[in-house]
Write an enzyme that holds these catalytic residues in place. Structure first.
Site, mmCIF file in Angstrom:
data_model
loop_
_atom_site.group_PDB
_atom_site.id
_atom_site.type_symbol
_atom_site.label_atom_id
_atom_site.label_comp_id
_atom_site.label_asym_id
_atom_site.label_seq_id
_atom_site.Cartn_x
_atom_site.Cartn_y
_atom_site.Cartn_z
ATOM 1 N N GLU A 1 -68.843 -64.791 79.721
ATOM 2 C CA GLU A 1 -67.898 -65.964 79.783
ATOM 3 C C GLU A 1 -66.632 -65.933 78.955
ATOM 4 O O GLU A 1 -65.577 -66.338 79.078
ATOM 5 C CB GLU A 1 -68.713 -67.231 79.778
ATOM 6 C CG GLU A 1 -69.726 -67.459 80.920
ATOM 7 C CD GLU A 1 -70.708 -68.471 80.439
ATOM 8 O OE1 GLU A 1 -70.625 -69.482 81.209
ATOM 9 O OE2 GLU A 1 -71.756 -68.375 79.609
ATOM 10 N N SER B 1 -79.790 -72.147 74.535
ATOM 11 C CA SER B 1 -79.322 -73.381 74.506
ATOM 12 C C SER B 1 -79.761 -74.085 73.324
ATOM 13 O O SER B 1 -81.324 -73.860 72.996
ATOM 14 C CB SER B 1 -79.499 -73.912 75.720
ATOM 15 O OG SER B 1 -79.576 -75.450 75.672
ATOM 16 N N GLN C 1 -38.830 -63.042 65.761
ATOM 17 C CA GLN C 1 -39.768 -63.082 64.676
ATOM 18 C C GLN C 1 -41.093 -63.501 65.385
ATOM 19 O O GLN C 1 -42.080 -63.202 64.921
ATOM 20 C CB GLN C 1 -39.441 -63.890 63.348
ATOM 21 C CG GLN C 1 -40.778 -63.937 62.324
ATOM 22 C CD GLN C 1 -40.127 -64.456 60.991
ATOM 23 O OE1 GLN C 1 -39.233 -63.772 60.480
ATOM 24 N NE2 GLN C 1 -40.341 -65.761 60.750
ATOM 25 N N LYS D 1 -83.118 -71.455 78.526
ATOM 26 C CA LYS D 1 -81.741 -70.799 78.958
ATOM 27 C C LYS D 1 -81.493 -69.475 78.248
ATOM 28 O O LYS D 1 -82.059 -69.410 77.190
ATOM 29 C CB LYS D 1 -80.768 -71.808 78.370
ATOM 30 C CG LYS D 1 -80.617 -73.194 79.480
ATOM 31 C CD LYS D 1 -80.061 -72.627 80.735
ATOM 32 C CE LYS D 1 -78.724 -73.376 80.773
ATOM 33 N NZ LYS D 1 -77.971 -73.000 81.906
ATOM 34 N N HIS E 1 -65.001 -62.223 100.637
ATOM 35 C CA HIS E 1 -65.361 -63.870 100.603
ATOM 36 C C HIS E 1 -66.425 -64.386 99.815
ATOM 37 O O HIS E 1 -66.933 -65.210 100.344
ATOM 38 C CB HIS E 1 -65.268 -64.451 102.231
ATOM 39 C CG HIS E 1 -64.025 -63.826 103.038
ATOM 40 N ND1 HIS E 1 -62.907 -64.514 103.000
ATOM 41 C CD2 HIS E 1 -63.996 -62.842 103.859
ATOM 42 C CE1 HIS E 1 -62.211 -63.832 104.051
ATOM 43 N NE2 HIS E 1 -62.940 -62.594 104.427
ATOM 44 N N LYS F 1 -44.487 -61.597 66.962
ATOM 45 C CA LYS F 1 -45.573 -60.968 66.303
ATOM 46 C C LYS F 1 -47.001 -61.733 66.512
ATOM 47 O O LYS F 1 -48.081 -61.220 66.930
ATOM 48 C CB LYS F 1 -45.505 -60.905 64.703
ATOM 49 C CG LYS F 1 -44.321 -59.798 64.522
ATOM 50 C CD LYS F 1 -43.729 -59.643 63.176
ATOM 51 C CE LYS F 1 -42.599 -58.882 63.116
ATOM 52 N NZ LYS F 1 -41.437 -59.625 64.074
HETATM 53 N N1 ARG Z 1 -39.240 -61.160 59.466
HETATM 54 C C1 ARG Z 1 -38.183 -60.887 60.515
HETATM 55 C C2 ARG Z 1 -38.697 -60.639 61.914
HETATM 56 O O1 ARG Z 1 -40.032 -60.317 62.154
HETATM 57 C C3 ARG Z 1 -37.651 -59.421 60.041
HETATM 58 C C4 ARG Z 1 -36.107 -59.208 60.327
HETATM 59 C C5 ARG Z 1 -35.395 -60.139 59.719
HETATM 60 N N2 ARG Z 1 -33.783 -60.065 59.602
HETATM 61 C C6 ARG Z 1 -33.136 -60.928 59.425
HETATM 62 N N3 ARG Z 1 -31.971 -60.716 59.269
HETATM 63 N N4 ARG Z 1 -33.309 -62.235 59.160
HETATM 64 O O2 ARG Z 1 -37.867 -60.485 62.706
#
Ligand code: ARG
Length: 458
Positions: free
Chosen positions: A290, A277, A322, A283, A156, A325
């Site tokens: 952080e 600061s 897509q 400071k 605690h 990513k």
């Molecule tokens: N840029 C697409 C992705 O990241 C690649 C695959 C695209 N395939 C398609 N049939 N449009 O998923």
């Protein structure tokens, strides 16, 4: 606008549509993986007689040239291509001519991107693992140095029982060791090659999927073409593992921030890892700790983002995917940065051993041991608990610690107290008597440290 699929279209793509659809701005990060996958694919096509030896050689040389030129900066991955796959293919064709158009035989961008992402995640898992290991080495070193640095343990956020800094750090060793284990598990589960799944239903060419898989160091090919192109479980698993790493880092950061305050003064963060600061000259702020704590949010966000993207997607590939990513790349880069910086901060931090020990002493962290002392003299634990409770109250009134209280005061409440009470509640005794496996006593910790060293040497 360079795209691979103009044939069945009679109109140009709207510019906004093109930009909305394109992924080159972020999937350019996959150029190495994309070329590596293509090299394996082409080698397999030639082995199977789907391409001639000569065609295979030409394509291979072309791909290697592209890789070299991208690496050296001679060939920038510009935004005029739809995605990294189009970039590589278009450049291959302009480099080696029509034979370059044969690269995509028996392949779809769907299995191609699934492969690229797997190769990428696999590479990054190795890098993350190395960073975690480096952090563990530093933690283990600090543990060796602080086997006898006494400090209060908290529950605690209230002082509870004394332990050592080595023991406290050891808790984090366990966490980061489990994190490595999680990465390892993900790797084992994901390491099957999706190439050859085609768009979703395999292909009619006599591909040797096992061969491509072995060229790319996979354990083997995946078993279902629809799953192969629509599986992003391993990215989600990685994001979950990264979130857990950040959760661990942020807990550690929070403690360091608290320890670094004027009120605690347990540690002093090195100047190189602190900032000042613009207005308050005195400071020295723990910004790195952080920021690491703060960046935890975006990594959790990436996990939620991809879980939500994948929710309810019908089989097999959908363009939604897509969207895996950007959050994944961002989370991976964030965690790598945090691990490296945190390790540097921890390795240079100054622990104020005297302050830590004094803090353990003045917070009644030895009260349990005082009660155990009475138990040793034949007093039932519940009575002992109550007697020590009253003694603590007395100490609070007198503004002193248990070990500063005169023996007469002890004996007024219970005649079982003798001179040896002081030895029994000394910091050293309280900690070193805790000798069961997993406890902070140095004798208990030595075999644990031995095991850690063996683990790190593997
Ligand atoms: N840029 C697409 C992705 O990241 C690649 C695959 C695209 N395939 C398609 N049939 N449009 O998923």
């Amino acid at each position: 606008m360079a795209q691979l699929w103009g044939g069945r279209f009679t109109k140009e793509t709207d510019k906004l549509v093109y930009n909305f659809n394109a992924s080159i701005t972020f999937d350019r990060k996959l150029y190495r993986q994309d070329i590596r996958g293509s090299l394996a694919h082409v080698k397999m096509l030639a082995k199977q007689g789907i391409l001639t030896e000569e065609e295979g050689k030409k394509i291979e040389e072309g791909l290697k040239g592209i890789l070299e030129d991208v690496e050296s900066g001679k060939l920038p991955v510009t935004e005029e291509y739809e995605d990294i796959h189009s970039f590589v293919e278009a450049n291959l064709i302009s480099r080696i001519g029509d034979v370059g158009k044969k690269l995509h035989t028996g392949r779809s961008r769907n299995d191609q991107v699934a492969l690229d992402m797997k190769l990428y995640v696999r590479d990054e898992i190795q890098e993350l693992d190395a960073l975690l290991k480096k952090l563990l080495v530093t933690i283990e070193r600090l543990m060796e140095e602080h086997l006898h640095t006494y400090m209060p343990g908290f529950t605690h956020l209230q002082k509870a029982q004394p332990l050592t800094l080595a023991h406290h750090l050891g808790a984090y060793f366990e966490m980061f060791r489990r994190d490595r284990g999680r990465l390892h598990d993900i790797y084992e589960r994901m390491n099957y090659c999706p190439l050859g799944a085609g768009a979703l239903a395999g292909t009619t060419y006599p591909l040797d999927r096992a061969y491509t898989a072995s060229l790319l160091d996979f354990y083997g090919p995946t078993r279902n073409s629809m799953d192969s192109v629509s599986d992003r479980d391993y990215v989600i698993e990685l994001l979950a593992a990264l979130s857990t790493i950040m959760m661990h880092l942020s807990r550690f950061c929070e403690e360091i921030i608290i320890w670094n305050t004027n009120e605690y003064r347990f540690v002093e963060i090195d100047d190189a890892y602190s900032t000042g600061s613009s207005i308050m000259p005195q400071k020295k702020n723990p910004d790195i700790a952080e920021l690491v704590r703060g960046k935890t949010g975006r990594v959790y966000g990436a996990l939620m983002s991809l879980l939500t993207t994948m929710k309810g997607l019908p089989l097999a590939y959908n363009k939604d995917m897509q969207e895996d990513k950007e959050p994944a790349f961002d989370a991976i880069d964030t965690v790598k940065g945090c691990l490296a910086l945190f390790e540097g901060m921890l390795a240079t931090i100054k622990f104020r051993e005297d302050v830590m020990e004094a803090s353990a002493k003045n917070g009644f962290t030895n009260a349990t041991d005082a009660a155990d002392y009475l138990v040793g003299k034949g007093v039932p634990f519940r009575d002992a608990h109550s007697i020590i409770g009253r003694l603590v109250l007395l100490c609070i009134e007198k503004n002193c610690s248990l070990d500063q209280l005169p023996l007469e005061e002890y004996r007024k409440l219970c005649p079982a107290f003798e001179e040896d009470i002081y030895e029994a509640i000394s910091m050293k005794t309280c900690v070193e008597k805790r000798m069961t496996l997993g406890a902070p006593g140095a004798e208990a910790m030595k075999p644990v440290l031995e095991e850690y060293r063996t683990y790190l040497a593997e």
